[in-house]
Design an enzyme around this catalytic site. Structure first.
Site, PDB file in Angstrom:
ATOM      1  CB  CYS A  15     -11.619 -43.551 -22.942  1.00  0.00           C
ATOM      2  SG  CYS A  15     -10.853 -43.718 -21.416  1.00  0.00           S
TER       3      CYS A  15
ATOM      4  CD  GLU B  64      30.958 -17.010  -8.492  1.00  0.00           C
ATOM      5  OE1 GLU B  64      30.252 -16.937  -9.540  1.00  0.00           O
ATOM      6  OE2 GLU B  64      31.818 -16.232  -8.211  1.00  0.00           O
TER       7      GLU B  64
ATOM      8  CE  LYS C 296      28.562 -28.224 -18.688  1.00  0.00           C
ATOM      9  NZ  LYS C 296      27.740 -27.303 -19.089  1.00  0.00           N
TER      10      LYS C 296
ATOM     11  CE1 TYR D 214      28.730 -14.250 -14.921  1.00  0.00           C
ATOM     12  CE2 TYR D 214      26.594 -15.440 -14.250  1.00  0.00           C
ATOM     13  CZ  TYR D 214      27.773 -14.884 -15.272  1.00  0.00           C
ATOM     14  OH  TYR D 214      27.239 -15.016 -16.678  1.00  0.00           O
TER      15      TYR D 214
ATOM     16  CE  LYS E 232      29.034 -23.216 -16.792  1.00  0.00           C
ATOM     17  NZ  LYS E 232      28.025 -23.027 -17.544  1.00  0.00           N
TER      18      LYS E 232
ATOM     19  CB  CYS F 191     -12.519 -39.961 -21.331  1.00  0.00           C
ATOM     20  SG  CYS F 191     -13.761 -41.314 -21.065  1.00  0.00           S
TER      21      CYS F 191
ATOM     22  NE  ARG G  98      29.645 -16.222 -23.994  1.00  0.00           N
ATOM     23  CZ  ARG G  98      29.991 -17.101 -25.084  1.00  0.00           C
ATOM     24  NH1 ARG G  98      29.023 -17.454 -25.883  1.00  0.00           N
ATOM     25  NH2 ARG G  98      31.145 -17.311 -25.294  1.00  0.00           N
TER      26      ARG G  98
ATOM     27  CE1 TYR H 267      -3.558   2.517   0.500  1.00  0.00           C
ATOM     28  CE2 TYR H 267      -2.128   3.354   2.424  1.00  0.00           C
ATOM     29  CZ  TYR H 267      -3.184   3.699   1.587  1.00  0.00           C
ATOM     30  OH  TYR H 267      -3.861   4.630   1.565  1.00  0.00           O
TER      31      TYR H 267
ATOM     32  CB  CYS I  41     -13.955 -42.981 -17.559  1.00  0.00           C
ATOM     33  SG  CYS I  41     -12.394 -43.973 -17.888  1.00  0.00           S
TER      34      CYS I  41
ATOM     35  CD  GLU J 178      23.957 -17.723 -17.099  1.00  0.00           C
ATOM     36  OE1 GLU J 178      24.877 -16.941 -17.375  1.00  0.00           O
ATOM     37  OE2 GLU J 178      23.987 -18.687 -17.861  1.00  0.00           O
TER      38      GLU J 178
ATOM     39  CB  SER K  62      32.409 -19.798 -23.123  1.00  0.00           C
ATOM     40  OG  SER K  62      33.395 -20.154 -23.890  1.00  0.00           O
ATOM     41  CG  LEU K  63      33.376 -20.244 -17.524  1.00  0.00           C
ATOM     42  CD1 LEU K  63      32.741 -20.479 -16.164  1.00  0.00           C
ATOM     43  CD2 LEU K  63      34.778 -19.439 -17.002  1.00  0.00           C
TER      44      LEU K  63
ATOM     45  CB  CYS L   5     -14.439 -46.496 -19.929  1.00  0.00           C
ATOM     46  SG  CYS L   5     -14.513 -44.894 -20.965  1.00  0.00           S
TER      47      CYS L   5
HETATM   48  S1  IVH Z   1      32.009 -16.540 -14.942  1.00  0.00           S
HETATM   49  C1  IVH Z   1      35.092 -14.747 -17.895  1.00  0.00           C
HETATM   50  N1  IVH Z   1      30.138 -17.525 -13.053  1.00  0.00           N
HETATM   51  O1  IVH Z   1      28.478 -19.938 -17.686  1.00  0.00           O
HETATM   52  C2  IVH Z   1      34.021 -15.674 -16.914  1.00  0.00           C
HETATM   53  N2  IVH Z   1      29.921 -17.700 -15.418  1.00  0.00           N
HETATM   54  O2  IVH Z   1      30.533 -21.059 -20.033  1.00  0.00           O
HETATM   55  C3  IVH Z   1      32.846 -15.326 -17.065  1.00  0.00           C
HETATM   56  N3  IVH Z   1      27.675 -18.699 -16.084  1.00  0.00           N
HETATM   57  O3  IVH Z   1      29.076 -17.525 -20.223  1.00  0.00           O
HETATM   58  C4  IVH Z   1      31.905 -16.421 -16.384  1.00  0.00           C
HETATM   59  N4  IVH Z   1      27.041 -19.081 -13.892  1.00  0.00           N
HETATM   60  O4  IVH Z   1      26.909 -17.260 -18.858  1.00  0.00           O
HETATM   61  C5  IVH Z   1      30.534 -17.225 -14.485  1.00  0.00           C
HETATM   62  N5  IVH Z   1      28.701 -17.986 -11.488  1.00  0.00           N
HETATM   63  C6  IVH Z   1      28.943 -18.166 -12.607  1.00  0.00           C
HETATM   64  C7  IVH Z   1      28.226 -18.469 -13.837  1.00  0.00           C
HETATM   65  C8  IVH Z   1      28.721 -18.414 -14.969  1.00  0.00           C
HETATM   66  C9  IVH Z   1      26.521 -19.323 -15.003  1.00  0.00           C
HETATM   67  C10 IVH Z   1      27.578 -18.951 -17.342  1.00  0.00           C
HETATM   68  C11 IVH Z   1      28.013 -17.487 -17.958  1.00  0.00           C
HETATM   69  C12 IVH Z   1      29.204 -18.096 -18.630  1.00  0.00           C
HETATM   70  C13 IVH Z   1      29.013 -19.619 -19.120  1.00  0.00           C
HETATM   71  C14 IVH Z   1      30.465 -20.112 -19.116  1.00  0.00           C
END
Ligand code: IVH
Length: 662
Positions: free
Chosen positions: A404, A112, A310, A223, A114, A422, A135, A35, A427, A171, A83-84, A407
């Site tokens: 059905c 952290e 992973k 992140y 993912k 049905c 991205r 409110y 049934c 993300e 990317s990682l 039945c």
């Molecule tokens: S760090 C240069 N931290 O995973 C490092 N990435 O395959 C930047 N992702 O493109 C990434 N959780 O979209 C980081 N805690 C996290 C993440 C994270 C998800 C994704 C992100 C990145 C992909 C890497």
């Protein structure tokens, strides 16, 4: 108010509202009621209407302002979004640690979750969000600023003054709860369902109409600071600064001393995975020291200072052996895939839902196809797609069932509905659901009568309909596997006790289509007995304020069916309460209440009971027919709607006074 004062006031209100948004969406700890929040927003909207040129880009009114677009503009990232590299076991993690140590000596790590969503970059200039981009290919992405602004956990202006000119990465994702709700809505509308929360998030971020994006339950975890004019010495410190600036940073991010700590964290996180309300596909391990990160540098694709670990994939391919039809409570015939058993994320899956026949056609899924199966969180496994490259020509389409499977009655397809049903209300496949529904907590609340007991009762021909429950003898129950003297008596007792339940519970428990708890309460408040309700003409039902036309029609149809009239008669004969006493004397007879926000001195179920005791009805949604809107702490969108409709909004104290509870 002159222009100068207006400017000051607009600034003050904007900051205040942004702060409360932050408390609500980022901290999960609101400090004002909806409110009060709405009063602030209204004030600001009014002033901005008067002085449109004073609208700031970070004004909270600017979250959903964007117009639909034909396409997105491509933007070049300030710094490429790498990317990682992935690891799949602890040996590979140890190898990563060895490589790091060889280059820069001993290090600390931050680990952290993912997040399984879509990576975005947010650019802030002078503390104000100026651009949000996907991205893309890592070098160039799409400008999705208008869409990202609709995510309330993304600050439009940074808090504190430390971070001003920064680019941060995060993300965008969807909670499992939000995902399930969205898919239900999609299915209802006959629109494609999303295979998983990630696709739902990605699809939403790439929506061309920001107003649709606003309706999608998106969230974000930040992140990483990719660029900043402030210097930090560790990643952990930068996460702290992100938190202070108002970003949502994952609370599970943790600093650990060495690779053993990393492994321990990953083991714990994998165990916790299914308990989280968002999907993660692993852990990200980052060298904590930013100078060491710099020293380690990066390859053309991946940083050398971070790696992902992973978890077992939640997708797998297998062969679809058959498509069988499951009959639900409402008679909906749902196609279910029978699969060659396959492990998906550590669980063996041999069945998966195909949702409905529209989906089967849309995805062109055939018997003997190789298919991609996915298990998201606690959602039922589903078939994502068929792998057409693997077809041999022997695959067969599944015809939409004309009958059905249980039945043999004709199946029906109602115009405008996705489901095929049905046509036989009696049934046997539906009997199980009906009994389960009747016995459920919100209906007649019959303890000890679970799904497997109902199955056994049906198998042994002990029940043909709900009323048969009341004719069961202890000896009948004792013939069921697993029942002993005491458990049989318990079941008989709970069935007997249910005879005294309120009329509204009985109406709800009958499982009339479209009649939920609210409609049942409404009907019970209008009619003194089920006989009276049964006698009511469809026209009269249509005229009931607050009862939808579809519901009224379904009620009419239910009571126009001989079997149902017979059922009611038997329930009455056996002593089930089919009328309500002394209703007309109740002070709030038929009055409709809606609760929004948290109540502090009473639980919601208790508050609902109070309403019922005074003859009122509790609704879950706001409409113009609502008599009282009870607003607690930080009420939600219902509050805003109630305001718009000019409804009678009362606070918790007033509510308790009204219903006579001090
Ligand atoms: S760090 C240069 N931290 O995973 C490092 N990435 O395959 C930047 N992702 O493109 C990434 N959780 O979209 C980081 N805690 C996290 C993440 C994270 C998800 C994704 C992100 C990145 C992909 C890497």
């Amino acid at each position: 108010m002159n222009k100068k004062e207006a400017k000051k006031e607009i600034k003050r209100l904007g900051e205040k509202i942004n702060y409360h948004n932050y408390k609500y969406y980022v901290k999960n700890d609101p400090v004002i009621s909806d409110y009060e929040f709405d009063q602030l927003l209204k004030k600001l909207e009014k002033l901005e209407l008067e002085y449109p040129n004073l609208i700031a880009p970070d004004s909270p009114t600017q979250r959903v302002g964007g117009e639909p677009v034909d396409g997105f503009t491509s933007v070049k990232h300030k710094i490429p979004m790498l990317s990682l590299a992935n690891t799949y076991n602890y040996d590979e993690l140890k190898e990563f640690d060895e490589r790091v140590k060889k280059n820069v000596g001993k290090v600390e790590y931050v680990v952290e979750p993912k997040i399984d969503g879509i990576g975005v970059a947010l650019l802030y200039e002078n503390g104000i969000l100026v651009r949000g981009a996907t991205r893309g290919d890592g070098v160039k992405g799409d400008d999705v600023t208008s869409n990202l602004k609709t995510i309330y956990s993304i600050p439009l202006r940074l808090m504190e003054d430390k971070l001003k000119n920064v680019e941060v990465r995060g993300e965008v994702h969807m909670s499992l709860k939000g995902f399930k709700k969205l898919n239900k809505e999609q299915e209802k509308k006959g629109e494609p369902v999303f295979a998983n929360p990630r696709n739902a998030a990605a699809g939403s971020v790439r929506q061309l109409d920001p107003r649709i994006v606003e309706s999608r339950p998106l969230d974000i975890f930040i992140y990483f600071i990719s660029h900043s004019d402030v210097h930090f010495s560790t990643h952990n410190e930068s996460l702290e600064a992100l938190r202070e600036a108002g970003f949502r940073v994952n609370p599970l991010a943790k600093k650990v001393e060495n690779i053993e700590g990393v492994i321990k964290y990953c083991t714990g996180l994998e165990e916790e995975r299914d308990a989280l309300d968002y999907e993660i596909d692993g852990a990200v391990i980052k060298v904590n020291s930013l100078s060491k990160q710099k020293e380690l540098g990066e390859t053309s694709k991946n940083p050398r200072w971070a790696i992902s670990y992973k978890f077992a994939a939640k997708q797998a391919t297998t062969q679809l052996r058959d498509i069988v039809i499951q009959v639900g409570r409402t008679g909906a015939l749902t196609p279910v895939a029978v699969l060659e058993p396959v492990k998906v994320g550590g669980v063996t899956v041999s069945r998966a839902t195909l949702h409905n026949f529209d989906e089967v056609r849309r995805k062109d899924i055939r018997i003997e196809d190789w298919v991609l199966v996915e298990r998201s969180g606690d959602v039922i496994p589903q078939v994502v797609k068929s792998i057409t490259e693997k077809r041999t020509g022997n695959e067969k389409q599944k015809d939409i069932p004309k009958k059905c499977p249980v039945c043999g009655s004709e199946s029906i397809h109602t115009e405008g509905e996705v489901a095929i049903r049905c046509s036989n209300r009696m049934c046997p496949a539906r009997l199980k659901w009906r009994v389960k529904y009747y016995a459920s907590r919100d209906a007649m609340d019959i303890d000890h009568l679970g799904g497997s007991t109902i199955d056994k009762l049906i198998e042994k021909n002990l029940i043909d309909n709900i009323a048969d429950l009341y004719f069961l003898k202890k000896d009948d129950i004792l013939t069921l596997e697993g029942f002993k003297d005491k458990s049989a008596q318990n079941l008989i007792d709970s069935i007997k006790n249910s005879k005294k339940q309120d009329l509204s519970r009985l109406i709800y428990g009958l499982g009339i289509r479209h009649v939920g708890k609210y409609a049942a309460q409404l009907l019970a408040s209008k009619y003194d007995s089920i006989d009276e309700l049964a006698k009511t003409s469809p026209e009269e039902l249509m005229g009931i304020d607050g009862l939808g036309d579809k519901t009224a029609e379904a009620v009419g149809t239910f009571f126009a069916t001989d079997e149902n009239i017979e059922l009611i008669k038997r329930l009455k004969d056996v002593g089930v309460k089919t009328h309500e006493e002394k209703k007309t004397q109740l002070p709030f007879q038929g009055k409709k209440f809606v609760f929004t926000g948290g109540l502090s001195s009473i639980s919601r179920p208790d508050a609902s009971d109070l309403v019922k005791q005074v003859g009122g009805i509790v609704s879950s949604s706001v409409g113009k027919d609502i008599d009282y809107v009870v607003a607690g702490g930080k009420p939600g969108s219902k509050y805003k709607k109630a305001e718009k409709l000019g409804l009678n909004i009362i606070n918790e104290k007033k509510f308790k006074e009204l219903v006579g509870k001090k």
